[in-house]
Design a protein around this motif. Structure first.
Motif, PDB file in Angstrom:
ATOM      1  N   GLY A  49       5.636  -8.726 -10.279  1.00 45.95           N
ATOM      2  CA  GLY A  49       6.948  -9.085  -9.090  1.00 45.95           C
ATOM      3  C   GLY A  49       7.301  -8.249  -8.352  1.00 45.95           C
ATOM      4  N   GLY A  50       7.573  -6.992  -8.799  1.00 47.74           N
ATOM      5  CA  GLY A  50       7.992  -5.925  -8.124  1.00 47.74           C
ATOM      6  C   GLY A  50       7.100  -5.381  -7.023  1.00 47.74           C
ATOM      7  N   LEU A  51       5.777  -5.510  -7.269  1.00 47.50           N
ATOM      8  CA  LEU A  51       4.621  -5.026  -6.329  1.00 47.50           C
ATOM      9  C   LEU A  51       4.646  -6.076  -5.358  1.00 47.50           C
ATOM     10  CD1 LEU A  51       2.201  -3.599  -5.595  1.00 47.50           C
ATOM     11  CD2 LEU A  51       0.804  -5.172  -6.980  1.00 47.50           C
ATOM     12  N   LEU A  52       4.638  -7.651  -5.631  1.00 48.74           N
ATOM     13  CA  LEU A  52       4.613  -8.497  -4.653  1.00 48.74           C
ATOM     14  C   LEU A  52       5.669  -8.332  -3.698  1.00 48.74           C
ATOM     15  CD1 LEU A  52       3.352 -11.678  -6.573  1.00 48.74           C
ATOM     16  CD2 LEU A  52       2.133 -10.111  -5.095  1.00 48.74           C
ATOM     17  N   HIS A  60       3.723  -6.723   4.967  1.00 49.43           N
ATOM     18  CA  HIS A  60       2.048  -7.118   4.563  1.00 49.43           C
ATOM     19  C   HIS A  60       2.042  -8.275   3.732  1.00 49.43           C
ATOM     20  CE1 HIS A  60       2.473  -2.862   6.201  1.00 49.43           C
ATOM     21  NE2 HIS A  60       1.302  -3.142   6.761  1.00 49.43           N
ATOM     22  N   VAL A  61       0.868  -8.719   3.538  1.00 47.42           N
ATOM     23  CA  VAL A  61       0.449  -9.699   2.704  1.00 47.42           C
ATOM     24  C   VAL A  61      -0.383  -9.191   1.886  1.00 47.42           C
ATOM     25  CG1 VAL A  61      -0.861 -11.853   2.664  1.00 47.42           C
ATOM     26  CG2 VAL A  61       0.419 -11.350   4.774  1.00 47.42           C
ATOM     27  N   PHE A  62      -0.119  -9.732   0.546  1.00 48.28           N
ATOM     28  CA  PHE A  62      -0.761  -9.017  -0.927  1.00 48.28           C
ATOM     29  C   PHE A  62      -0.591 -10.099  -1.611  1.00 48.28           C
ATOM     30  CE2 PHE A  62      -1.328  -6.879  -4.724  1.00 48.28           C
ATOM     31  CZ  PHE A  62      -2.625  -6.431  -4.363  1.00 48.28           C
ATOM     32  N   GLY A  63      -1.821 -10.638  -2.447  1.00 48.90           N
ATOM     33  CA  GLY A  63      -1.526 -11.619  -3.565  1.00 48.90           C
ATOM     34  C   GLY A  63      -3.076 -11.765  -4.192  1.00 48.90           C
ATOM     35  N   ALA A  64      -3.070 -12.921  -4.813  1.00 47.14           N
ATOM     36  CA  ALA A  64      -4.326 -13.348  -5.273  1.00 47.14           C
ATOM     37  C   ALA A  64      -5.190 -14.236  -4.313  1.00 47.14           C
ATOM     38  CB  ALA A  64      -4.106 -14.143  -6.704  1.00 47.14           C
ATOM     39  N   TRP A  65      -4.463 -14.807  -3.131  1.00 46.13           N
ATOM     40  CA  TRP A  65      -5.097 -15.404  -2.224  1.00 46.13           C
ATOM     41  C   TRP A  65      -4.643 -15.216  -1.067  1.00 46.13           C
ATOM     42  CZ3 TRP A  65      -2.062 -17.474  -6.206  1.00 46.13           C
ATOM     43  CH2 TRP A  65      -0.614 -17.935  -5.699  1.00 46.13           C
ATOM     44  N   SER A  72       5.638 -16.154   1.627  1.00 42.03           N
ATOM     45  CA  SER A  72       5.483 -17.089   0.375  1.00 42.03           C
ATOM     46  C   SER A  72       5.089 -16.117  -0.766  1.00 42.03           C
ATOM     47  CB  SER A  72       4.291 -17.815   0.721  1.00 42.03           C
ATOM     48  OG  SER A  72       4.711 -18.704   1.708  1.00 42.03           O
ATOM     49  N   PRO A  73       4.154 -14.875  -0.852  1.00 40.67           N
ATOM     50  CA  PRO A  73       4.127 -14.338  -1.862  1.00 40.67           C
ATOM     51  C   PRO A  73       5.251 -13.299  -2.210  1.00 40.67           C
ATOM     52  CG  PRO A  73       2.542 -13.456  -0.070  1.00 40.67           C
ATOM     53  CD  PRO A  73       3.226 -14.593   0.312  1.00 40.67           C
ATOM     54  N   GLY A  74       5.607 -13.092  -1.206  1.00 36.78           N
ATOM     55  CA  GLY A  74       7.142 -12.227  -1.625  1.00 36.78           C
ATOM     56  C   GLY A  74       8.179 -13.030  -2.296  1.00 36.78           C
ATOM     57  N   LEU A  75       8.434 -14.295  -1.900  1.00 42.84           N
ATOM     58  CA  LEU A  75       9.278 -15.236  -2.757  1.00 42.84           C
ATOM     59  C   LEU A  75       8.641 -15.455  -4.130  1.00 42.84           C
ATOM     60  CD1 LEU A  75      10.444 -17.888  -0.043  1.00 42.84           C
ATOM     61  CD2 LEU A  75      11.749 -15.987  -1.273  1.00 42.84           C
ATOM     62  N   ILE A  76       7.583 -15.467  -4.387  1.00 48.13           N
ATOM     63  CA  ILE A  76       6.985 -15.824  -5.581  1.00 48.13           C
ATOM     64  C   ILE A  76       7.169 -14.591  -6.520  1.00 48.13           C
ATOM     65  CG2 ILE A  76       4.700 -16.094  -7.080  1.00 48.13           C
ATOM     66  CD1 ILE A  76       3.490 -17.607  -4.460  1.00 48.13           C
ATOM     67  N   GLY A  77       6.837 -13.329  -6.104  1.00 45.30           N
ATOM     68  CA  GLY A  77       7.347 -11.861  -6.471  1.00 45.30           C
ATOM     69  C   GLY A  77       8.915 -12.039  -6.794  1.00 45.30           C
ATOM     70  N   PRO A 131     -11.017  -7.219   0.776  1.00 45.76           N
ATOM     71  CA  PRO A 131     -10.562  -5.833   0.169  1.00 45.76           C
ATOM     72  C   PRO A 131     -10.657  -5.718  -1.184  1.00 45.76           C
ATOM     73  CG  PRO A 131      -9.037  -6.541   1.806  1.00 45.76           C
ATOM     74  CD  PRO A 131      -9.967  -7.595   1.584  1.00 45.76           C
ATOM     75  N   ILE A 132     -11.041  -4.491  -1.767  1.00 42.65           N
ATOM     76  CA  ILE A 132     -11.175  -4.505  -3.439  1.00 42.65           C
ATOM     77  C   ILE A 132      -9.796  -4.725  -4.238  1.00 42.65           C
ATOM     78  CG2 ILE A 132     -10.843  -2.090  -3.290  1.00 42.65           C
ATOM     79  CD1 ILE A 132     -13.085  -3.931  -5.527  1.00 42.65           C
ATOM     80  N   ALA A 133      -8.756  -4.230  -3.510  1.00 38.75           N
ATOM     81  CA  ALA A 133      -7.483  -4.188  -4.355  1.00 38.75           C
ATOM     82  C   ALA A 133      -7.225  -5.975  -4.583  1.00 38.75           C
ATOM     83  CB  ALA A 133      -6.401  -3.694  -3.485  1.00 38.75           C
ATOM     84  N   PRO A 134      -7.069  -6.762  -3.403  1.00 36.68           N
ATOM     85  CA  PRO A 134      -6.814  -8.171  -3.519  1.00 36.68           C
ATOM     86  C   PRO A 134      -7.943  -8.782  -4.562  1.00 36.68           C
ATOM     87  CG  PRO A 134      -6.800  -7.529  -1.364  1.00 36.68           C
ATOM     88  CD  PRO A 134      -7.288  -6.210  -1.856  1.00 36.68           C
ATOM     89  N   VAL A 135      -9.162  -8.350  -4.532  1.00 35.17           N
ATOM     90  CA  VAL A 135     -10.125  -9.172  -5.246  1.00 35.17           C
ATOM     91  C   VAL A 135      -9.828  -8.932  -6.942  1.00 35.17           C
ATOM     92  CG1 VAL A 135     -12.563  -9.051  -6.097  1.00 35.17           C
ATOM     93  CG2 VAL A 135     -11.936  -9.046  -3.516  1.00 35.17           C
ATOM     94  N   LEU A 136      -9.520  -7.189  -6.871  1.00 30.77           N
ATOM     95  CA  LEU A 136      -9.162  -7.123  -8.519  1.00 30.77           C
ATOM     96  C   LEU A 136      -7.923  -7.820  -8.864  1.00 30.77           C
ATOM     97  CD1 LEU A 136     -10.292  -3.357  -8.483  1.00 30.77           C
ATOM     98  CD2 LEU A 136     -11.628  -5.195  -9.381  1.00 30.77           C
ATOM     99  N   PHE A 137      -6.911  -7.814  -8.054  1.00 27.69           N
ATOM    100  CA  PHE A 137      -5.808  -8.384  -8.300  1.00 27.69           C
ATOM    101  C   PHE A 137      -5.714 -10.035  -8.841  1.00 27.69           C
ATOM    102  CE2 PHE A 137      -1.677 -10.643  -7.222  1.00 27.69           C
ATOM    103  CZ  PHE A 137      -0.941  -9.949  -8.054  1.00 27.69           C
TER     104      PHE A 137
END
Length: 314
Positions: A49-52, A60-65, A72-77, A131-137
């Motif tokens: 949650g802290g990361l998202l 920036h957009v970061f998440g599993a999808w 949206s990912p920010g509010l989930i985080g 990108p590798i980071a979202p794929v691994l996430f």
């Protein structure tokens, strides 16, 4: 020898001295499995949650999808981050009735997010590439959520099979003036959450920023769980039993407010959904803060005797 002049010692029997800090747990005791689950989820919520939340605050957009907006990912985080302190507090509780208004919504979030992720597996970064980071996430997202879901189901089954003690009385009933407001607040979150989860294409128009299908359903899971938690507190009708849940409401509303305030250009505040969102988040803050005030007043009235009162958090 007992002192016959001392009325605190019954004649013909030795005096009973309770161990300091102990007390009989009324109702159903909280199992170790659920307490440990709460701590594990709290740690994961802090990290993920802290990361998202931090990434979303930068725009920036970061998440599993993939998501159209960072909001949206920010509010989930934010929901994850805000509920972490309450889950840590729940891990120290002793009775089931004090924690179920937080446990059941938390289980609903875990199972709901895992189900939504599996139903939309083709939209994840691990399926689409990127990108590798979202794929691994996204891989870690599936594995961790799946493990927590299995743990939650087993822990809840163990909890319901645990023998219960004498029923615990309600110590601090909800004020009569708060019940209509809680009913409206809980129904609002439950309604929009159910709509986003079941018919995301239609109900996403009621979200005042652009969302994808997975965003809408994930937000729907969180909204539904928040509504269920508020309505669960209304059904409990005891502020003392909602102590961890009140902390979760306050924390989640505060972190959501932070994300919305920083990313305010992404939100259509002049629309009906935008105004409704303000009222619903403010309702969560008000409910959590007023409940904490009631608990604070009750705690000041309770004398400190060195022993834990029955049915209270250790």
């Amino acid at each position: 020898m007992p002192n016959p002049t001392d009325p605190s010692e019954p004649v013909g029997s030795a005096p009973t001295v309770p161990a300091p800090g102990t007390g009989a747990v009324q109702g159903r005791p909280l199992t170790v499995g659920l307490a440990m689950l709460a701590i594990a989820v709290a740690v994961i919520n802090l990290l993920v949650g802290g990361l998202l939340t931090a990434v979303a605050l930068t725009g920036h957009v970061f998440g599993a999808w993939p998501s159209p907006r960072s909001l949206s990912p920010g509010l989930i985080g934010a929901g994850m981050l805000g509920t972490a302190p309450a889950l840590f507090a729940m891990g120290r509780a002793r009775s089931w009735q004090q924690t179920r208004t937080l446990v059941l919504p938390t289980a609903a979030v875990l199972v709901g997010l895992f189900a939504v992720t599996l139903l939309n597996a083709g939209r994840l970064y691990v399926a689409e590439g990127g990108p590798i980071a979202p794929v691994l996430f996204s891989v870690g997202w599936i594995l961790v959520l799946g493990l927590l879901c299995v743990w939650a189901v087993i822990a809840l089954a163990w909890q319901f099979l645990t023998p219960a003690g004498p029923p615990a009385p309600r110590r601090l009933p909800l004020p009569a003036w708060s019940k209509p407001a809680l009913a409206v607040l809980g129904s609002s979150w439950l309604g929009i959450g159910t709509g986003l989860l079941v018919r995301p294409a239609f109900w996403s128009d009621f979200v005042p920023w652009r969302t994808g299908r997975l965003d809408a359903q994930a937000l729907g899971v969180w909204a539904l769980s928040l509504g269920a938690g508020v309505l669960g507190a209304l059904a409990e009708d005891d502020v003392e039993r909602t102590r961890p849940a009140l902390l979760a409401l306050t924390g989640a509303a505060a972190t959501m407010t932070l994300v919305l305030a920083v990313r305010t250009p992404d939100v259509d505040w002049s629309s009906g959904p935008g105004l409704s969102l303000i009222a619903m988040v403010a309702g969560l803050l008000t409910a959590g803060a007023s409940g904490r005030l009631l608990l604070g007043g009750e705690d000041r009235k309770t004398p400190l005797t060195g022993a834990t009162a029955p049915g209270t958090t250790a």
